[in-house]
Design an enzyme around this catalytic site. Structure first.
Site, PDB file in Angstrom:
ATOM      1  N   TYR A  78       0.792  -1.199  -0.036  1.00 24.90           N
ATOM      2  CA  TYR A  78       0.155  -0.014   0.154  1.00 24.90           C
ATOM      3  C   TYR A  78       0.979   1.152  -0.246  1.00 24.90           C
ATOM      4  O   TYR A  78       1.105   1.815   1.116  1.00 24.90           O
ATOM      5  CB  TYR A  78      -1.070  -0.005   1.252  1.00 24.90           C
ATOM      6  CG  TYR A  78      -1.995  -1.291   1.219  1.00 24.90           C
ATOM      7  CD1 TYR A  78      -2.230  -1.924   0.202  1.00 24.90           C
ATOM      8  CD2 TYR A  78      -2.753  -1.339   2.324  1.00 24.90           C
ATOM      9  CE1 TYR A  78      -2.964  -2.812  -0.130  1.00 24.90           C
ATOM     10  CE2 TYR A  78      -3.801  -2.363   2.181  1.00 24.90           C
ATOM     11  CZ  TYR A  78      -3.907  -3.292   0.841  1.00 24.90           C
ATOM     12  OH  TYR A  78      -4.856  -4.274   0.892  1.00 24.90           O
ATOM     13  N   SER A 117     -12.757  -4.501   0.157  1.00 31.52           N
ATOM     14  CA  SER A 117     -13.507  -3.718  -0.527  1.00 31.52           C
ATOM     15  C   SER A 117     -15.124  -3.720   0.014  1.00 31.52           C
ATOM     16  O   SER A 117     -15.821  -4.114  -1.099  1.00 31.52           O
ATOM     17  CB  SER A 117     -13.349  -3.808  -2.030  1.00 31.52           C
ATOM     18  OG  SER A 117     -12.111  -3.082  -2.324  1.00 31.52           O
ATOM     19  N   PRO A 118     -15.330  -4.098   1.052  1.00 29.72           N
ATOM     20  CA  PRO A 118     -16.922  -4.317   1.487  1.00 29.72           C
ATOM     21  C   PRO A 118     -17.739  -3.402   0.959  1.00 29.72           C
ATOM     22  O   PRO A 118     -19.049  -3.489   0.968  1.00 29.72           O
ATOM     23  CB  PRO A 118     -16.658  -4.224   3.035  1.00 29.72           C
ATOM     24  CG  PRO A 118     -15.627  -3.332   3.489  1.00 29.72           C
ATOM     25  CD  PRO A 118     -14.884  -3.423   2.398  1.00 29.72           C
ATOM     26  N   LEU A 119     -17.442  -2.225   0.507  1.00 33.20           N
ATOM     27  CA  LEU A 119     -18.525  -0.983   0.113  1.00 33.20           C
ATOM     28  C   LEU A 119     -18.276  -0.671  -1.336  1.00 33.20           C
ATOM     29  O   LEU A 119     -18.741   0.141  -1.943  1.00 33.20           O
ATOM     30  CB  LEU A 119     -17.990   0.418   0.822  1.00 33.20           C
ATOM     31  CG  LEU A 119     -18.080   0.136   2.421  1.00 33.20           C
ATOM     32  CD1 LEU A 119     -17.417   1.567   3.032  1.00 33.20           C
ATOM     33  CD2 LEU A 119     -19.321  -0.157   2.813  1.00 33.20           C
ATOM     34  N   GLY A 120     -17.826  -1.823  -1.807  1.00 32.19           N
ATOM     35  CA  GLY A 120     -17.320  -1.878  -3.358  1.00 32.19           C
ATOM     36  C   GLY A 120     -15.961  -1.100  -4.120  1.00 32.19           C
ATOM     37  O   GLY A 120     -15.871  -1.031  -5.185  1.00 32.19           O
TER      38      GLY A 120
HETATM   39  N1  LIG Z   1      -6.352  -8.344   0.152  1.00 38.51           N
HETATM   40  C1  LIG Z   1      -6.496  -7.896  -0.913  1.00 38.51           C
HETATM   41  O1  LIG Z   1      -6.035  -8.202  -2.077  1.00 38.51           O
HETATM   42  C2  LIG Z   1      -7.105  -6.520  -0.926  1.00 38.51           C
HETATM   43  C3  LIG Z   1      -7.629  -5.548  -2.069  1.00 38.51           C
HETATM   44  C4  LIG Z   1      -8.180  -4.458  -1.831  1.00 38.51           C
HETATM   45  C5  LIG Z   1      -8.305  -3.849  -0.616  1.00 38.51           C
HETATM   46  N2  LIG Z   1      -7.848  -4.616   0.558  1.00 38.51           N
HETATM   47  C6  LIG Z   1      -8.297  -3.977   1.841  1.00 38.51           C
HETATM   48  O2  LIG Z   1      -9.369  -4.028   2.153  1.00 38.51           O
HETATM   49  C7  LIG Z   1      -9.754  -2.646   2.664  1.00 38.51           C
HETATM   50  C8  LIG Z   1     -10.894  -1.938   2.104  1.00 38.51           C
HETATM   51  O3  LIG Z   1     -11.093  -2.056   0.691  1.00 38.51           O
HETATM   52  P1  LIG Z   1     -11.136  -0.724  -0.116  1.00 38.51           P
HETATM   53  O4  LIG Z   1     -10.594   0.450   0.746  1.00 38.51           O
HETATM   54  O5  LIG Z   1     -10.649  -1.007  -1.406  1.00 38.51           O
HETATM   55  O6  LIG Z   1     -12.395  -0.412  -0.481  1.00 38.51           O
HETATM   56  P2  LIG Z   1     -14.013  -0.078   0.662  1.00 38.51           P
HETATM   57  O7  LIG Z   1     -13.614  -0.339   1.825  1.00 38.51           O
HETATM   58  O8  LIG Z   1     -14.964  -0.711  -0.043  1.00 38.51           O
HETATM   59  O9  LIG Z   1     -14.056   1.467   0.189  1.00 38.51           O
HETATM   60  C9  LIG Z   1     -13.039   2.495   0.850  1.00 38.51           C
HETATM   61  C10 LIG Z   1     -13.890   3.713   0.518  1.00 38.51           C
HETATM   62  O10 LIG Z   1     -15.100   3.771   1.265  1.00 38.51           O
HETATM   63  C11 LIG Z   1     -15.169   4.963   1.932  1.00 38.51           C
HETATM   64  N3  LIG Z   1     -16.169   4.923   3.136  1.00 38.51           N
HETATM   65  C12 LIG Z   1     -15.680   4.110   4.238  1.00 38.51           C
HETATM   66  N4  LIG Z   1     -16.628   4.151   5.104  1.00 38.51           N
HETATM   67  C13 LIG Z   1     -17.471   4.858   4.657  1.00 38.51           C
HETATM   68  C14 LIG Z   1     -18.857   5.246   5.223  1.00 38.51           C
HETATM   69  N5  LIG Z   1     -19.365   5.086   6.482  1.00 38.51           N
HETATM   70  N6  LIG Z   1     -19.692   6.242   4.290  1.00 38.51           N
HETATM   71  C15 LIG Z   1     -19.107   6.746   3.362  1.00 38.51           C
HETATM   72  N7  LIG Z   1     -18.211   6.098   2.489  1.00 38.51           N
HETATM   73  C16 LIG Z   1     -17.379   5.510   3.405  1.00 38.51           C
HETATM   74  C17 LIG Z   1     -13.979   5.559   2.178  1.00 38.51           C
HETATM   75  O11 LIG Z   1     -14.206   7.024   1.812  1.00 38.51           O
HETATM   76  P3  LIG Z   1     -13.098   8.149   2.375  1.00 38.51           P
HETATM   77  O12 LIG Z   1     -11.765   7.721   1.734  1.00 38.51           O
HETATM   78  O13 LIG Z   1     -13.674   9.466   1.773  1.00 38.51           O
HETATM   79  O14 LIG Z   1     -13.031   8.039   3.894  1.00 38.51           O
HETATM   80  C18 LIG Z   1     -13.083   4.925   1.347  1.00 38.51           C
HETATM   81  O15 LIG Z   1     -12.378   5.658   0.246  1.00 38.51           O
HETATM   82  C19 LIG Z   1      -8.556  -1.817   2.079  1.00 38.51           C
HETATM   83  O16 LIG Z   1      -8.589  -0.483   2.530  1.00 38.51           O
HETATM   84  C20 LIG Z   1      -7.288  -2.680   2.222  1.00 38.51           C
HETATM   85  O17 LIG Z   1      -7.053  -2.668   3.524  1.00 38.51           O
HETATM   86  C21 LIG Z   1      -7.329  -5.822   0.553  1.00 38.51           C
END
Ligand SMILES: NC(=O)c1ccc[n+]([C@@H]2O[C@H](COP(=O)([O-])OP(=O)(O)OC[C@H]3O[C@@H](n4cnc5c(N)ncnc54)[C@H](OP(=O)(O)O)[C@@H]3O)[C@@H](O)[C@H]2O)c1
Length: 280
Positions: free
Chosen positions: A45, A201-204
């Protein structure tokens, strides 16, 4: 080990489009204030080739500058992905790479042992999966890692990892959200095997999280009925899927981290959960 029902994903604070460091530190502190005790990160990251481990360093800095007790916080990092700096993600899950990646993560996190070390992704270039997970097991045995996890694994790979690692394996991290439900078999297998399932990416995903309500009407309508955000409904729905589920929503703002942490207090009815299960 017990961790908070909702974790914090660190990726948005360190890849392309990341905010200023001070806002990220405030975001991590807001998570700790809200009772979050699981922070997910990875050595990969970062954005440029010259800032490998940006997120790990950030988390270490936020933990050390936090005024409160952080003894219960589990930092879960990963090895096996590389980012050469051109925006791409490459893979090296060879035992040699994992050993040196773990040493570098230990250094950046400033700890003697990593709480949870996850194999980021299987290596399709010819490294046998058994060898990659075996290397993580060796790191546990050497005292450099306390618990082992895997990510982006299919059911056969989960079984293989469990055969190799036994009780050292505690978690599986796969993509799972309203938009992406094809990890359901892995989730069910984790429930059967008593492994934590961390939906990524639980929120997409970073670029689509804000549109969750407009993309999925049922999530927006149920959110409106409860006076909460559709993101909170999504996290409460994931929590209700199985007791082993620990969502790790990414955040880069204190506001979103606080909102997500409140999802543990949102009770959805059986009818609402059934509707969300069917929503597309
Ligand atoms: N193992 C793997 O291959 C892999 C791949 C991808 C991700 N991950 C991990 O999974 C985590 C989560 O996935 P992700 O970050 O890709 O996507 P995500 O959690 O689906 O979405 C992240 C975005 O959601 C927004 N958000 C969070 N909580 C919110 C709420 N309550 N209301 C409105 N918006 C909200 C945030 O906005 P703001 O930025 O404005 O706060 C953030 O930019 C990553 O951070 C990483 O640690 C792992």
């Amino acid at each position: 080990m017990t961790v908070s029902a909702i974790g914090l994903g660190g990726m948005p604070m360190s890849i392309e489009g990341r905010p200023e460091r001070s806002r990220s530190i405030a975001t991590i502190h807001a998570a700790l204030d809200a009772g979050v005790t699981l922070i997910d990160t990875a050595d990969a990251y970062h954005a440029g080739a010259d800032d490998v481990g940006h997120n790990e360093t950030l988390i270490a800095e936020a933990l050390s500058s936090y005024g409160g007790d952080t003894a219960d916080v589990l930092v879960a990092t990963k090895g096996g992905h590389l980012r050469p700096g051109d925006g791409s993600w490459t893979i090296d899950s060879s035992p040699e790479h994992l050993r040196s990646a773990c040493e570098a993560s230990l250094e950046r996190l400033g700890v003697e042992a990593i709480g949870l070390y996850q194999l980021h992704r299987p290596d399709a270039s010819g490294v046998p999966y058994e060898d990659s997970v075996g290397a993580i097991g060796d790191l546990v045995d050497a005292g450099k890692v306390r618990m082992a996890g895997i990510s982006n694994a299919d059911p056969a790979q989960i079984r293989t990892a469990h055969e190799v690692l036994g009780d050292r394996l505690v978690s599986v991290q796969n993509q799972y959200s309203p938009a992406y439900r094809s990890s359901a078999p892995e989730l069910r297998l984790c429930q059967e095997m008593g492994l934590a399932f961390l939906p990524w990416s639980p929120l997409g995903g970073i670029s689509r999280a804000a549109d969750l309500g407009s993309s999925f009407a049922a999530f927006q309508e149920i959110a409106d009925a409860h006076g909460v955000s559709p993101q909170q409904v999504t996290l409460a729905w994931l929590l209700a899927t199985a007791p082993v589920v620990i969502p790790i929503p990414g955040s880069s703002r204190p506001e979103t981290v606080r909102d997500s942490a409140q999802s543990v207090d949102l009770d959805l009815s059986t009818e609402e959960l059934a509707r969300l299960d069917q929503a597309s």
